[in-house]
Scaffold this motif. Structure first.
Motif, PDB file in Angstrom:
ATOM      1  N   GLN A   1      -4.146   0.759  -2.465  1.00 51.04           N
ATOM      2  CA  GLN A   1      -5.408  -0.065  -2.560  1.00 51.04           C
ATOM      3  C   GLN A   1      -5.149  -0.974  -3.610  1.00 51.04           C
ATOM      4  O   GLN A   1      -5.338  -2.043  -3.487  1.00 51.04           O
ATOM      5  N   LEU A   2      -4.549  -0.650  -4.766  1.00 50.87           N
ATOM      6  CA  LEU A   2      -4.108  -1.512  -5.759  1.00 50.87           C
ATOM      7  C   LEU A   2      -3.228  -2.653  -5.237  1.00 50.87           C
ATOM      8  O   LEU A   2      -3.377  -3.891  -5.601  1.00 50.87           O
ATOM      9  N   ALA A   3      -2.362  -2.301  -4.576  1.00 53.08           N
ATOM     10  CA  ALA A   3      -1.324  -3.441  -3.921  1.00 53.08           C
ATOM     11  C   ALA A   3      -2.025  -4.327  -3.054  1.00 53.08           C
ATOM     12  O   ALA A   3      -1.537  -5.610  -3.226  1.00 53.08           O
ATOM     13  N   ILE A   4      -2.839  -3.951  -2.301  1.00 48.12           N
ATOM     14  CA  ILE A   4      -3.514  -4.893  -1.413  1.00 48.12           C
ATOM     15  C   ILE A   4      -4.353  -5.585  -2.234  1.00 48.12           C
ATOM     16  O   ILE A   4      -4.591  -6.697  -2.114  1.00 48.12           O
ATOM     17  N   ALA A   5      -5.327  -4.992  -3.387  1.00 52.09           N
ATOM     18  CA  ALA A   5      -5.941  -5.791  -4.302  1.00 52.09           C
ATOM     19  C   ALA A   5      -5.224  -6.849  -4.878  1.00 52.09           C
ATOM     20  O   ALA A   5      -5.706  -8.133  -4.928  1.00 52.09           O
ATOM     21  N   ARG A   6      -4.167  -6.574  -5.255  1.00 53.07           N
ATOM     22  CA  ARG A   6      -3.242  -7.528  -6.101  1.00 53.07           C
ATOM     23  C   ARG A   6      -2.994  -8.713  -5.100  1.00 53.07           C
ATOM     24  O   ARG A   6      -2.692  -9.866  -5.540  1.00 53.07           O
ATOM     25  N   ALA A   7      -2.483  -8.359  -3.914  1.00 52.76           N
ATOM     26  CA  ALA A   7      -2.258  -9.650  -2.891  1.00 52.76           C
ATOM     27  C   ALA A   7      -3.753 -10.431  -2.835  1.00 52.76           C
ATOM     28  O   ALA A   7      -3.416 -11.604  -2.698  1.00 52.76           O
TER      29      ALA A   7
END
Ligand SMILES: Nc1ncnc2c1ncn2[C@@H]1O[C@H](COP(=O)(O)OP(=O)(O)O)[C@@H](O)[C@H]1O
Ligand SMILES: [Mg+2]
Length: 252
Positions: A162-168
């Motif tokens: 979820q963090l990786a998608i949020a960062r994108a």
């Protein structure tokens, strides 16, 4: 195993302005190994397109080539009306392609907040409050709000994804490219991720190119492409995804 050509739906013709990403005639090699073979793929604006296929067929190779991490021997990649084949990964990110690689690649020794702020690097101009995380991020991923000062590496696999998608999303992309976002993640979180991706599309109108094995998530896409041995061997609307295609191309 062979599939007749009829498995490839007749290409819908989109006008140039309707197309977010167009890959055509792409051939990619690792050394002498011919990995991608004449790949054609279109992501229409505002749509989610899913790429399916078994392990090792070339899905990640295609996404890396779209991102500029691998150089094709020939073929073209047009994003938002311009060819991006010669551009660096950084330029592609700044043009508006957000990428969540397979295995996530968040930075374990930075906090959640620091990881999120890195997402701003993909913007050509930073927002005024560049130390703040926009509320939309927490609306999409409420779990991150309570974890801002935790180390990225201390999060569960699902939280890291979820963090990786949020960062994108922090980079404000027009196209979001996701490589197996639910791989190795527990079912309840898979649904959270699916819901967030659908909400991102509904609220921002961005386009999504998704590599996914989880059938329920695949079915959320508008269209699919199936890959085998580096070539596209079937495509069509996901509403018409047959059991035969599912059994051949998904590890279910
Ligand atoms: N860095 C590399 N060097 C050489 N071959 C590679 C490399 N990465 C992947 N491959 C090979 O390329 C093929 C496609 O891999 P990949 O794109 O990762 O497949 P998928 O994502 O569909 O599982 C596989 O046969 C894999 O072994
Ligand atoms: Mg892969």
């Amino acid at each position: 195993m062979t599939l007749t050509n009829s498995a490839i739906a007749p290409e819908i013709s989109y006008s140039a302005s309707e197309v977010m990403l167009q890959v055509s005639g792409l051939n990619v090699y690792y050394g002498e190994s011919h990995i991608l073979r004449n790949v054609d793929l279109t992501v229409p604006r505002g749509q989610m397109v899913c790429l399916i296929g078994r392990n090792g067929v070339g899905k990640t190779t295609l996404l890396k080539t779209i991102m500029g991490l691998l150089k094709p021997r020939n073929g073209n990649i047009v994003f938002d009306g311009r060819s991006i084949v010669g551009l660096s990964p950084d330029r592609r990110a700044r043009l508006g392609i957000g990428y969540v690689p397979q295995g996530r690649e968040i930075i374990p020794r930075l906090t959640v907040k620091e990881n999120l702020l890195l997402g701003y690097e993909a913007r050509t101009s930073k927002p005024r409050n560049a130390q703040d995380i926009p509320d939309e991020i927490f609306e999409l991923f409420p779990v991150l709000k309570t974890m801002l000062s935790r180390m990225g590496g201390d999060l569960s696999g699902g939280q890291q994804q979820q963090l990786a998608i949020a960062r994108a999303i922090m980079g404000n992309p027009q196209l979001l490219v996701l490589d197996e976002p639910t791989e190795g993640i527990q079912p309840s979180i898979i649904l959270d991720i699916e819901t967030a991706v659908r909400r991102i599309i509904a609220t921002t109108g961005i386009s999504v190119l998704l590599v996914e094995q989880h059938l329920h998530f695949v079915r959320q896409a508008d269209r699919y492409y199936a890959m085998q041995k580096g070539g596209i061997v079937a495509s069509g609307a996901t509403s018409e995804l047959s059991n035969e295609i599912v059994q051949r191309f998904l590890a279910v």
